[in-house]
Design a protein around this motif. Structure first.
Motif, PDB file in Angstrom:
ATOM      1  N   ILE A   1       7.089  -6.731  20.943  1.00  0.00           N
ATOM      2  CA  ILE A   1       7.621  -5.516  20.143  1.00  0.00           C
ATOM      3  C   ILE A   1       9.018  -5.492  20.200  1.00  0.00           C
ATOM      4  O   ILE A   1       9.246  -5.068  18.988  1.00  0.00           O
ATOM      5  CB  ILE A   1       7.003  -4.170  21.351  1.00  0.00           C
ATOM      6  N   SER A   2       9.561  -6.114  20.905  1.00  0.00           N
ATOM      7  CA  SER A   2      11.011  -6.079  20.572  1.00  0.00           C
ATOM      8  C   SER A   2      11.493  -7.213  19.474  1.00  0.00           C
ATOM      9  O   SER A   2      12.382  -7.033  18.651  1.00  0.00           O
ATOM     10  CB  SER A   2      11.874  -6.943  21.815  1.00  0.00           C
ATOM     11  N   TRP A   3      10.602  -8.340  19.271  1.00  0.00           N
ATOM     12  CA  TRP A   3      10.961  -8.892  18.222  1.00  0.00           C
ATOM     13  C   TRP A   3      10.458  -8.238  16.806  1.00  0.00           C
ATOM     14  O   TRP A   3      11.275  -8.554  15.854  1.00  0.00           O
ATOM     15  CB  TRP A   3       9.915 -10.292  18.236  1.00  0.00           C
ATOM     16  N   ALA A   4       9.249  -7.828  16.931  1.00  0.00           N
ATOM     17  CA  ALA A   4       8.943  -6.790  15.741  1.00  0.00           C
ATOM     18  C   ALA A   4       9.688  -5.897  15.281  1.00  0.00           C
ATOM     19  O   ALA A   4       9.962  -5.769  14.136  1.00  0.00           O
ATOM     20  CB  ALA A   4       7.220  -6.379  16.025  1.00  0.00           C
ATOM     21  N   ALA A   5      10.400  -5.145  16.472  1.00  0.00           N
ATOM     22  CA  ALA A   5      11.322  -4.037  15.873  1.00  0.00           C
ATOM     23  C   ALA A   5      12.444  -4.556  15.117  1.00  0.00           C
ATOM     24  O   ALA A   5      13.025  -4.225  14.317  1.00  0.00           O
ATOM     25  CB  ALA A   5      11.883  -3.302  17.003  1.00  0.00           C
ATOM     26  N   ALA A   6      13.008  -5.770  15.664  1.00  0.00           N
ATOM     27  CA  ALA A   6      14.046  -6.514  15.255  1.00  0.00           C
ATOM     28  C   ALA A   6      13.634  -7.000  13.745  1.00  0.00           C
ATOM     29  O   ALA A   6      14.893  -6.753  12.697  1.00  0.00           O
ATOM     30  CB  ALA A   6      14.633  -7.809  15.977  1.00  0.00           C
TER      31      ALA A   6
ATOM     32  N   ASP B   1      15.096  -2.858   9.378  1.00  0.00           N
ATOM     33  CA  ASP B   1      15.749  -2.466   7.959  1.00  0.00           C
ATOM     34  C   ASP B   1      14.643  -2.350   6.850  1.00  0.00           C
ATOM     35  O   ASP B   1      15.102  -2.240   5.627  1.00  0.00           O
ATOM     36  CB  ASP B   1      16.885  -3.321   7.497  1.00  0.00           C
ATOM     37  N   SER B   2      13.436  -2.269   7.151  1.00  0.00           N
ATOM     38  CA  SER B   2      12.390  -2.286   6.267  1.00  0.00           C
ATOM     39  C   SER B   2      11.749  -0.853   5.614  1.00  0.00           C
ATOM     40  O   SER B   2      11.022  -1.031   4.554  1.00  0.00           O
ATOM     41  CB  SER B   2      11.189  -3.068   6.902  1.00  0.00           C
ATOM     42  N   GLY B   3      12.030   0.083   6.378  1.00  0.00           N
ATOM     43  CA  GLY B   3      11.471   1.410   5.959  1.00  0.00           C
ATOM     44  C   GLY B   3      10.359   1.529   6.686  1.00  0.00           C
ATOM     45  O   GLY B   3       9.543   2.618   6.730  1.00  0.00           O
ATOM     46  N   LEU B   4       9.697   0.776   7.363  1.00  0.00           N
ATOM     47  CA  LEU B   4       8.488   0.708   7.978  1.00  0.00           C
ATOM     48  C   LEU B   4       8.482   1.259   9.639  1.00  0.00           C
ATOM     49  O   LEU B   4       9.691   0.647  10.348  1.00  0.00           O
ATOM     50  CB  LEU B   4       7.731  -0.353   8.108  1.00  0.00           C
ATOM     51  N   GLN B   5       7.769   2.018  10.272  1.00  0.00           N
ATOM     52  CA  GLN B   5       7.815   2.356  11.398  1.00  0.00           C
ATOM     53  C   GLN B   5       6.673   1.550  12.329  1.00  0.00           C
ATOM     54  O   GLN B   5       5.473   1.531  11.830  1.00  0.00           O
ATOM     55  CB  GLN B   5       7.549   3.922  11.439  1.00  0.00           C
TER      56      GLN B   5
ATOM     57  N   LEU C   1       0.916  -1.261  -0.094  1.00  0.00           N
ATOM     58  CA  LEU C   1      -0.002  -0.010  -0.023  1.00  0.00           C
ATOM     59  C   LEU C   1       0.935   1.285  -0.028  1.00  0.00           C
ATOM     60  O   LEU C   1       0.259   2.520  -0.175  1.00  0.00           O
ATOM     61  CB  LEU C   1      -1.046  -0.108   1.126  1.00  0.00           C
ATOM     62  N   GLY C   2       2.259   1.206   0.350  1.00  0.00           N
ATOM     63  CA  GLY C   2       3.150   2.253   0.394  1.00  0.00           C
ATOM     64  C   GLY C   2       2.914   3.034   1.714  1.00  0.00           C
ATOM     65  O   GLY C   2       3.426   4.185   1.871  1.00  0.00           O
ATOM     66  N   ALA C   3       2.226   2.334   2.631  1.00  0.00           N
ATOM     67  CA  ALA C   3       2.112   2.960   3.906  1.00  0.00           C
ATOM     68  C   ALA C   3       3.540   2.831   4.685  1.00  0.00           C
ATOM     69  O   ALA C   3       4.207   1.992   4.388  1.00  0.00           O
ATOM     70  CB  ALA C   3       0.981   2.180   4.813  1.00  0.00           C
ATOM     71  N   THR C   4       3.819   3.666   5.524  1.00  0.00           N
ATOM     72  CA  THR C   4       4.926   3.669   6.376  1.00  0.00           C
ATOM     73  C   THR C   4       4.884   3.433   8.038  1.00  0.00           C
ATOM     74  O   THR C   4       5.721   3.080   8.608  1.00  0.00           O
ATOM     75  CB  THR C   4       5.901   4.994   6.154  1.00  0.00           C
ATOM     76  N   LEU C   5       3.548   3.284   8.340  1.00  0.00           N
ATOM     77  CA  LEU C   5       3.197   3.087   9.803  1.00  0.00           C
ATOM     78  C   LEU C   5       2.376   1.950   9.928  1.00  0.00           C
ATOM     79  O   LEU C   5       1.443   1.709   9.240  1.00  0.00           O
ATOM     80  CB  LEU C   5       2.366   4.290  10.387  1.00  0.00           C
TER      81      LEU C   5
ATOM     82  N   PRO D   1      12.688   0.919  15.411  1.00  0.00           N
ATOM     83  CA  PRO D   1      12.013   1.857  14.673  1.00  0.00           C
ATOM     84  C   PRO D   1      10.496   1.858  15.291  1.00  0.00           C
ATOM     85  O   PRO D   1       9.508   1.856  14.519  1.00  0.00           O
ATOM     86  CB  PRO D   1      11.744   1.194  13.160  1.00  0.00           C
ATOM     87  N   VAL D   2      10.719   1.919  16.714  1.00  0.00           N
ATOM     88  CA  VAL D   2       9.260   2.202  17.265  1.00  0.00           C
ATOM     89  C   VAL D   2       8.987   3.597  17.833  1.00  0.00           C
ATOM     90  O   VAL D   2      10.006   4.276  18.309  1.00  0.00           O
ATOM     91  CB  VAL D   2       9.368   1.062  18.554  1.00  0.00           C
ATOM     92  N   GLY D   3       7.700   3.958  17.780  1.00  0.00           N
ATOM     93  CA  GLY D   3       7.400   5.321  18.310  1.00  0.00           C
ATOM     94  C   GLY D   3       5.667   5.224  18.854  1.00  0.00           C
ATOM     95  O   GLY D   3       5.076   4.460  18.528  1.00  0.00           O
ATOM     96  N   LEU D   4       5.515   6.343  19.009  1.00  0.00           N
ATOM     97  CA  LEU D   4       4.034   6.587  19.673  1.00  0.00           C
ATOM     98  C   LEU D   4       3.020   6.745  18.744  1.00  0.00           C
ATOM     99  O   LEU D   4       3.269   7.712  17.634  1.00  0.00           O
ATOM    100  CB  LEU D   4       3.943   7.596  20.875  1.00  0.00           C
ATOM    101  N   LEU D   5       1.794   6.344  18.560  1.00  0.00           N
ATOM    102  CA  LEU D   5       0.581   6.698  18.134  1.00  0.00           C
ATOM    103  C   LEU D   5      -0.080   7.264  19.397  1.00  0.00           C
ATOM    104  O   LEU D   5      -0.526   6.574  20.219  1.00  0.00           O
ATOM    105  CB  LEU D   5       0.017   5.455  17.534  1.00  0.00           C
TER     106      LEU D   5
END
Length: 261
Positions: free
Chosen positions: A130-135, A139-143, A101-105, A175-179
């Motif tokens: 979350i730690s596993w997901a971040a790893a 390098d995917s470009g997704l946040q 979809l071209g989404a980044t989040l 690559p983890v931040g707040l929503l």
């Protein structure tokens, strides 16, 4: 919040009078340039991409998929002990959809603590996932974005406060931040302007809705002109997801948002 191009229509909450495939064009006709798709999984990602491209809008955010209705993970699997395999498969599926979809989040939904499961156990499961997901997405470009939900509307939601969500972001890192959902923040923690100054530096995405009823900004108790000014002054340059029930219907909603600001 001065720029209307920074508002994204949440297609679960807006234009619900239309069949889902028609909501992309309806959002574009109202002046939206982007959409959020919390649950895109009922249609192939390639079809959704064509609908967005044909309407001239971009998709900016998807959620991780919920579990089956009535299951322990129906509200999200990340904080549900014993659901690790389901969570990992869901994260991979969300990443595939986001990429197409071209989404980044990617909003990794924490889920609700099942009956009989302690807060500490659910939270430990969540942090591990979350730690596993971040790893996986480093390098995917997704946040990855994490959202607290208030206990009145989402009882037993694993992230019970904004402080809990922020602690995970700080502990895990990129690559983890707040929503930052302003409706949930007001209902759960209050003291909105002070909390904005605390949490905006960690925020990758904001969702808006007035309190107490999650209606559109300007229809409840929040002083949106002051909130807008605080966000603008912070230097936040991300999107504003419109995740609320429009009191006046979806037609004209973007114009009303700009007036409320």
């Amino acid at each position: 919040m001065k720029d209307p191009a920074r508002y994204a229509a949440n297609l679960k909450w807006l234009f619900t009078e239309l069949p889902f495939p028609e909501r992309f064009a309806a959002a574009a006709a109202e002046g939206f340039t982007a959409v959020e798709i919390p649950d895109p999984y009922s249609l192939p990602a390639a079809q959704l991409r064509r609908l967005a491209d044909d309407a001239g809008v971009r998709t900016i955010l998807v959620n991780t998929p919920p579990g089956p209705a009535g299951s322990r993970s129906a509200g999200g699997a990340a904080g549900v002990p014993g659901s690790k395999a389901e969570f990992r498969a869901g994260l991979e599926r969300a990443a595939e959809y986001a990429s197409t979809l071209g989404a980044t989040l990617v909003h990794v939904v924490a889920g609700r603590r099942p009956d009989g499961v302690s807060r500490d156990r659910a939270f430990a499961s969540y942090v591990d996932n979350i730690s596993w997901a971040a790893a996986q997405l480093k390098d995917s470009g997704l946040q990855i974005v994490l959202e607290m939900q208030n206990q009145r509307n989402a009882p037993r939601f694993v992230l019970e406060s904004q402080a809990m969500a922020a602690a995970v972001v700080e502990a895990v890192g990129e690559p983890v931040g707040l929503l930052l959902d302003l409706f949930h923040l007001q209902v759960q923690d209050g003291d909105l302007l002070t909390n904005l100054s605390t949490y905006l530096p960690l925020t990758r995405h904001i969702q808006i809705g007035d309190a107490p009823g999650r209606t559109e900004p300007g229809t409840g108790e929040l002083a949106w002109h002051r909130i807008s000014s605080a966000i603008d002054a912070s230097g936040y340059n991300g999107w504003f997801g419109c995740e609320f029930q429009p009191q006046g219907g979806s037609a004209g909603v973007l114009a009303r948002l700009l007036e409320a600001r």
